[in-house]
Scaffold this motif. Structure first.
Motif, short mmCIF file in Angstrom:
data_model
loop_
_atom_site.label_atom_id
_atom_site.label_comp_id
_atom_site.label_asym_id
_atom_site.label_seq_id
_atom_site.Cartn_x
_atom_site.Cartn_y
_atom_site.Cartn_z
N TYR A 165 7.86 11.50 5.63
CA TYR A 165 7.34 10.14 5.58
C TYR A 165 6.45 9.95 4.35
N ASP A 166 5.53 10.87 4.14
CA ASP A 166 4.63 10.76 2.99
C ASP A 166 5.38 10.91 1.67
N GLU A 167 6.44 11.72 1.67
CA GLU A 167 7.23 11.91 0.45
C GLU A 167 7.97 10.63 0.07
N LEU A 168 8.60 9.99 1.03
CA LEU A 168 9.37 8.78 0.73
C LEU A 168 8.45 7.63 0.33
N THR A 169 7.32 7.49 1.02
CA THR A 169 6.40 6.39 0.71
C THR A 169 5.51 6.70 -0.49
N ARG A 170 5.51 7.97 -0.92
CA ARG A 170 4.69 8.43 -2.05
C ARG A 170 3.21 8.07 -1.83
N ARG A 171 2.78 8.32 -0.59
CA ARG A 171 1.37 8.09 -0.28
C ARG A 171 0.91 9.12 0.75
N ASN A 175 0.82 -1.21 0.00
CA ASN A 175 0.00 0.00 0.00
C ASN A 175 0.85 1.26 0.00
N TYR A 176 2.18 1.11 -0.08
CA TYR A 176 3.10 2.22 -0.26
C TYR A 176 3.79 2.07 -1.62
N LYS A 177 4.45 3.14 -2.06
CA LYS A 177 5.25 3.11 -3.28
C LYS A 177 6.62 3.72 -2.98
N CYS A 178 7.30 3.16 -2.01
CA CYS A 178 8.54 3.74 -1.50
C CYS A 178 9.59 3.88 -2.60
N LYS A 179 10.27 5.02 -2.58
CA LYS A 179 11.28 5.31 -3.60
C LYS A 179 12.46 4.35 -3.55
N HIS A 180 12.75 3.80 -2.38
CA HIS A 180 13.97 3.01 -2.20
C HIS A 180 13.73 1.51 -2.29
N CYS A 181 12.50 1.05 -2.48
CA CYS A 181 12.16 -0.36 -2.30
C CYS A 181 12.93 -1.28 -3.25
N TYR A 182 13.60 -2.27 -2.68
CA TYR A 182 14.42 -3.18 -3.48
C TYR A 182 13.60 -4.20 -4.25
N LEU A 183 12.29 -4.26 -3.98
CA LEU A 183 11.44 -5.22 -4.70
C LEU A 183 11.04 -4.71 -6.08
N GLY A 184 11.20 -3.42 -6.33
CA GLY A 184 10.87 -2.90 -7.65
C GLY A 184 9.37 -2.92 -7.91
N ASP A 188 15.53 11.64 1.41
CA ASP A 188 14.36 12.41 1.83
C ASP A 188 14.33 12.66 3.34
N ASN A 189 14.79 11.69 4.12
CA ASN A 189 14.63 11.82 5.57
C ASN A 189 15.95 11.82 6.34
N GLY A 190 17.07 11.89 5.62
CA GLY A 190 18.37 11.83 6.28
C GLY A 190 18.54 12.86 7.39
N HIS A 191 17.94 14.02 7.21
CA HIS A 191 18.05 15.08 8.22
C HIS A 191 17.28 14.72 9.49
N GLU A 192 16.47 13.67 9.43
CA GLU A 192 15.67 13.27 10.59
C GLU A 192 16.17 11.99 11.25
N GLU A 193 17.38 11.56 10.90
CA GLU A 193 17.87 10.30 11.47
C GLU A 193 17.83 10.33 13.00
N GLN A 194 18.38 11.37 13.60
CA GLN A 194 18.39 11.43 15.06
C GLN A 194 16.98 11.54 15.62
N ALA A 195 16.12 12.25 14.91
CA ALA A 195 14.74 12.38 15.38
C ALA A 195 14.03 11.02 15.35
#
Length: 372
Positions: free
Chosen positions: A192-198, A91-100, A228-235
């Protein structure tokens, strides 16, 4: 319904409890004693004592064995662990997903059940159910319950978006999982919504996590760090800490299972980390992976020379060890490498990077030297 499982595991025998991370080793004579006992007999004193020592909240002294214990039969195949992609759909379309590609396809229920029976016969005690997003599969509930009934300790890998649903929470109450691993894609709605594209993905994630924590599920977070979220790693780390949930951070993106490099654009170069030296693994020997169509491979990465479990049955697993040994050989661009003994990725993963024409520094020490 069992509360404990006694089973051979690799070269040992274990006593484990669904929903619990702890366990106890059983001497082989004790395991054989449990196999020989009638389920209608009371628990032997040594077993009741061992259970109380490991799980003080569990008192079986006055129960019959069959009321709380499932004894798994030994298997000549020696596979202790397996993973299963129940579906590639999500139900997501994550930019990084290794499943393609995300395809809602798979086996009919009868084939799924047969494959689970074969896994149990092969000795699998620890099973990871993944996807795609496994909880959206039409057969997830009964597949999970069936595997649990066979005496498997189940880990569910999920994005957490549906963990608030009552049918899932009821299932996990009745058949406790070993672990629920939740992927985390940001610490705020925008990233979160940007990376998951949902749109709304963050809201469902928070709703799912609140419900899962309230239900006291055995949670573990997989923090995925991207551009997309690297700046939030610590958060993200701080959020897991505030929830009192254990976590692991993943920063290195990998190509798709088809060798596609399109997902590598999600990599945060600032967060690209050196992997530890690859020292070998038991993929194909004590562990295997099964895709939605019942095709078995040595792992999620090395999918060449797959074996059809529905068609070949358990005998097909006899070829898996040789396939694993062959896939681990250094070939192609890695053949003849003088520092292959200290490589940081296995050969199947290196092959995916090469097919994706990824930057050498993403996976190879030679590239690291050039980048430095």
């Amino acid at each position: 319904m069992h509360q404990l499982i006694a089973a051979p595991f690799l070269e040992r025998h274990v006593l484990v409890r669904p929903g619990s991370r702890g366990g106890a080793l059983l001497p082989e004579p004790r395991y054989n004693e449990l196999r020989a006992l009638d389920p209608g007999e009371p628990a032997p004193p040594w077993l009741a004592g061992a259970i109380t020592a490991q799980w003080p909240d569990l008192d079986v002294a006055h129960q019959l064995l069959g009321e709380f214990l499932l004894v798994r039969r030994p298997s000549p195949w020696g596979y202790g662990k397996a993973s299963w992609e129940v579906n590639l759909g999500c139900n997501y379309k994550c930019k990084h997903c290794y499943l393609g590609l995300k395809m809602n396809s798979g086996m009919p229920w009868e084939d799924k059940r047969r494959c689970l029976d074969i896994m149990a016969e092969a000795g699998v005690v620890f099973l990871q159910i993944t996807g795609g997003e496994p909880t959206i599969d039409k057969d997830f509930l009964r597949a999970y319950r069936y595997a649990w009934g066979l005496g498997m300790m189940i880990t569910v890998s999920t994005n957490g978006s549906l963990l608030w649903k009552e049918n899932l929470l009821r299932l996990f109450r009745e058949c406790p999982p070993y672990r629920v691993t939740v992927s985390m894609y940001g610490a705020a709605k925008a990233s979160y919504d940007e990376l998951t594209r949902r749109d709304g993905a963050w809201d469902q994630f928070v709703q799912g996590m609140n419900a899962a924590r309230h239900a006291r599920l055995p949670l573990r977070m997989s923090i995925v760090v991207t551009d997309d979220n690297g700046h939030e790693e610590q958060a993200m780390v701080d959020l897991c800490t505030s929830w009192d949930v254990e976590y692991e951070v993943f920063t290195n993106m990998t190509p798709t299972i088809y060798g596609g490099g399109e997902v590598l654009t999600a990599q945060s170069k600032e967060h690209l980390r050196l992997r530890k030296t690859f020292t070998g693994c038991n993929a194909g020997h004590t562990f295997f992976h099964m895709d939605p169509h019942g095709l078995v491979s040595i792992c999620k990465i090395g999918r060449d020379d797959q074996i059809s479990l529905p068609h070949e049955g358990i005998q097909g697993l006899a070829r898996l060890g040789a396939i694993a040994d062959r896939l681990m050989l250094r070939t192609g661009g890695c053949s003849g490498c003088g520092i292959a003994g200290t490589c940081r990725v296995c050969r199947p993963l290196a092959k995916h990077y090469q097919e994706a024409k990824a930057p050498l520094e993403a996976y190879c020490q030679h590239g690291e030297k050039k980048a430095g």
